[in-house]
Design an enzyme around this catalytic site. Sequence first.
Site, PDB file in Angstrom:
ATOM      1  N   GLN A  67      17.231  41.402 -37.490  1.00 37.91           N
ATOM      2  CA  GLN A  67      16.925  39.980 -37.614  1.00 37.91           C
ATOM      3  C   GLN A  67      15.908  39.771 -38.738  1.00 37.91           C
ATOM      4  O   GLN A  67      15.588  38.639 -39.080  1.00 37.91           O
ATOM      5  CB  GLN A  67      16.335  39.452 -36.302  1.00 37.91           C
ATOM      6  CG  GLN A  67      17.274  39.565 -35.123  1.00 37.91           C
ATOM      7  CD  GLN A  67      16.513  39.386 -33.804  1.00 37.91           C
ATOM      8  OE1 GLN A  67      16.369  38.282 -33.310  1.00 37.91           O
ATOM      9  NE2 GLN A  67      16.029  40.475 -33.239  1.00 37.91           N
ATOM     10  N   HIS A  98      20.077  37.578 -40.219  1.00 38.82           N
ATOM     11  CA  HIS A  98      19.323  36.363 -40.559  1.00 38.82           C
ATOM     12  C   HIS A  98      19.080  36.250 -42.062  1.00 38.82           C
ATOM     13  O   HIS A  98      18.187  35.518 -42.487  1.00 38.82           O
ATOM     14  CB  HIS A  98      17.996  36.322 -39.801  1.00 38.82           C
ATOM     15  CG  HIS A  98      18.150  36.051 -38.327  1.00 38.82           C
ATOM     16  ND1 HIS A  98      17.125  36.134 -37.413  1.00 38.82           N
ATOM     17  CD2 HIS A  98      19.249  35.685 -37.604  1.00 38.82           C
ATOM     18  CE1 HIS A  98      17.568  35.829 -36.203  1.00 38.82           C
ATOM     19  NE2 HIS A  98      18.862  35.566 -36.286  1.00 38.82           N
ATOM     20  N   GLU A 100       5.923  45.398 -25.539  1.00 38.89           N
ATOM     21  CA  GLU A 100       5.828  44.846 -24.179  1.00 38.89           C
ATOM     22  C   GLU A 100       7.251  44.513 -23.733  1.00 38.89           C
ATOM     23  O   GLU A 100       8.138  44.416 -24.576  1.00 38.89           O
ATOM     24  CB  GLU A 100       4.974  43.577 -24.195  1.00 38.89           C
ATOM     25  CG  GLU A 100       5.565  42.525 -25.106  1.00 38.89           C
ATOM     26  CD  GLU A 100       4.613  41.412 -25.502  1.00 38.89           C
ATOM     27  OE1 GLU A 100       3.447  41.447 -25.082  1.00 38.89           O
ATOM     28  OE2 GLU A 100       5.063  40.519 -26.231  1.00 38.89           O
ATOM     29  N   SER A 108      11.474  40.083 -29.397  1.00 39.68           N
ATOM     30  CA  SER A 108      11.054  39.415 -28.159  1.00 39.68           C
ATOM     31  C   SER A 108      12.240  39.003 -27.296  1.00 39.68           C
ATOM     32  O   SER A 108      12.059  38.592 -26.156  1.00 39.68           O
ATOM     33  CB  SER A 108      10.214  38.180 -28.494  1.00 39.68           C
ATOM     34  OG  SER A 108      10.957  37.294 -29.316  1.00 39.68           O
TER      35      SER A 108
HETATM   36  P1  OAD Z   1       9.058  37.946 -32.289  1.00 35.89           P
HETATM   37  O1  OAD Z   1       7.767  37.659 -32.950  1.00 35.89           O
HETATM   38  O2  OAD Z   1       9.642  36.877 -31.440  1.00 35.89           O
HETATM   39  O3  OAD Z   1       8.919  39.250 -31.375  1.00 35.89           O
HETATM   40  C1  OAD Z   1       8.376  40.429 -31.871  1.00 35.89           C
HETATM   41  C2  OAD Z   1       8.348  41.451 -30.749  1.00 35.89           C
HETATM   42  O4  OAD Z   1       7.873  42.681 -31.289  1.00 35.89           O
HETATM   43  C3  OAD Z   1       7.435  41.090 -29.575  1.00 35.89           C
HETATM   44  O5  OAD Z   1       8.122  41.301 -28.348  1.00 35.89           O
HETATM   45  C4  OAD Z   1       6.267  42.062 -29.719  1.00 35.89           C
HETATM   46  O6  OAD Z   1       5.741  42.460 -28.466  1.00 35.89           O
HETATM   47  C5  OAD Z   1       6.931  43.236 -30.410  1.00 35.89           C
HETATM   48  N1  OAD Z   1       6.012  44.039 -31.237  1.00 35.89           N
HETATM   49  C6  OAD Z   1       4.935  43.642 -31.942  1.00 35.89           C
HETATM   50  N2  OAD Z   1       4.387  44.672 -32.591  1.00 35.89           N
HETATM   51  C7  OAD Z   1       5.128  45.755 -32.276  1.00 35.89           C
HETATM   52  C8  OAD Z   1       5.056  47.134 -32.625  1.00 35.89           C
HETATM   53  N3  OAD Z   1       4.121  47.622 -33.437  1.00 35.89           N
HETATM   54  N4  OAD Z   1       5.997  47.976 -32.114  1.00 35.89           N
HETATM   55  C9  OAD Z   1       6.963  47.508 -31.282  1.00 35.89           C
HETATM   56  N5  OAD Z   1       7.068  46.229 -30.917  1.00 35.89           N
HETATM   57  C10 OAD Z   1       6.173  45.354 -31.415  1.00 35.89           C
HETATM   58  O7  OAD Z   1      10.079  38.410 -33.435  1.00 35.89           O
HETATM   59  P2  OAD Z   1      11.664  38.538 -33.365  1.00 35.89           P
HETATM   60  O8  OAD Z   1      12.108  38.925 -32.000  1.00 35.89           O
HETATM   61  O9  OAD Z   1      12.085  39.368 -34.496  1.00 35.89           O
HETATM   62  O10 OAD Z   1      14.347  33.878 -36.830  1.00 35.89           O
HETATM   63  O11 OAD Z   1      12.090  37.042 -33.633  1.00 35.89           O
HETATM   64  C11 OAD Z   1      13.470  36.737 -33.670  1.00 35.89           C
HETATM   65  C12 OAD Z   1      13.716  35.625 -34.647  1.00 35.89           C
HETATM   66  O12 OAD Z   1      12.847  34.530 -34.321  1.00 35.89           O
HETATM   67  C13 OAD Z   1      13.356  35.937 -36.090  1.00 35.89           C
HETATM   68  O13 OAD Z   1      14.387  36.604 -36.785  1.00 35.89           O
HETATM   69  C14 OAD Z   1      13.098  34.591 -36.675  1.00 35.89           C
HETATM   70  C15 OAD Z   1      12.259  34.027 -35.544  1.00 35.89           C
HETATM   71  O14 OAD Z   1      12.192  32.665 -35.429  1.00 35.89           O
HETATM   72  C16 OAD Z   1      14.461  32.893 -37.751  1.00 35.89           C
HETATM   73  O15 OAD Z   1      13.529  32.545 -38.458  1.00 35.89           O
HETATM   74  C17 OAD Z   1      15.801  32.274 -37.801  1.00 35.89           C
END
Ligand code: OAD
Length: 236
Positions: free
Chosen positions: A93, A111, A205, A179
């Site tokens: 993503q 994305h 988490e 997430s």
């Molecule tokens: P999020 O910010 O929603 O989630 C990031 C996840 O990574 C969280 O569950 C954190 O706990 C975890 N995390 C943080 N640091 C970490 C580490 N060092 N090791 C492992 N895990 C870690 O980001 P995405 O899930 O990527 O879309 O978000 C999905 C989409 O929402 C993105 O592609 C973007 C956003 O809005 C668009 O802009 C269309």
Amino acid sequence: MEPTLTSSIVILTGAGVSAESGLGTFRDTDGHWTKYDLNDVATPEGFARNPVLVHEFYNARRRNCAGARPNPAHLALARLETGFNGTVMVVTQNIDDLHERAGSRAVCHMHGTLSRALCAACGHRWDAPAVMAADDPCPGCRTPATRPDVVWFGEMPYFMDEICAALESVDLFVSIGTSGSVYPAAGFVEIARSAGARTLELNLEPSDTASAFDETRQGAAGVLVPAWVDTVLATQ
Ligand code: OAD
């Protein structure tokens, strides 16, 4: 949670896989969506209202990406692709290019990517300059309607046919650093499960969809992913 010989692995990654490279996530304490309203910078309507703000947001992210380096999680996934006796597909993503710079080849940017520009008028695509502006003329039709080649909320993610085909025949689905709050990516675990795959989540988490996985491991991707890859390569 290691696959058997001649199996296929699909890996979904999110912002958490690039967090240890210094690129921010979206929903963590100091994430992008705590500083910006996603409706302003990640929707076609936001772009129509204020293209300058949208370009500022993505120009800053492009600059940060250029200064970042792949971390041990990206490097481990590239090592998996090279060393695994089966197929490995990374569906990300993320709009950074850290998987590619780590050496991964089979990467699907559902994305979109910061490294490409898209003409909102004619659909032409080209390599993104470091700094992009809405009145940059399209090299194809000359209309000043330049936007980043990224998928915004309300738009269809890229490569969905290829991704769904891969999920329908996958043996092991692994979700890393996401997430689980944005569909369709958040639904991939269910597609893979329905196809009979084993499922593993590696995240700091438990994600919103953690209960759908056969196994979840909590910790930093830079630690969990290399350890998991070592085990897969040692036991295949
Ligand atoms: P999020 O910010 O929603 O989630 C990031 C996840 O990574 C969280 O569950 C954190 O706990 C975890 N995390 C943080 N640091 C970490 C580490 N060092 N090791 C492992 N895990 C870690 O980001 P995405 O899930 O990527 O879309 O978000 C999905 C989409 O929402 C993105 O592609 C973007 C956003 O809005 C668009 O802009 C269309």
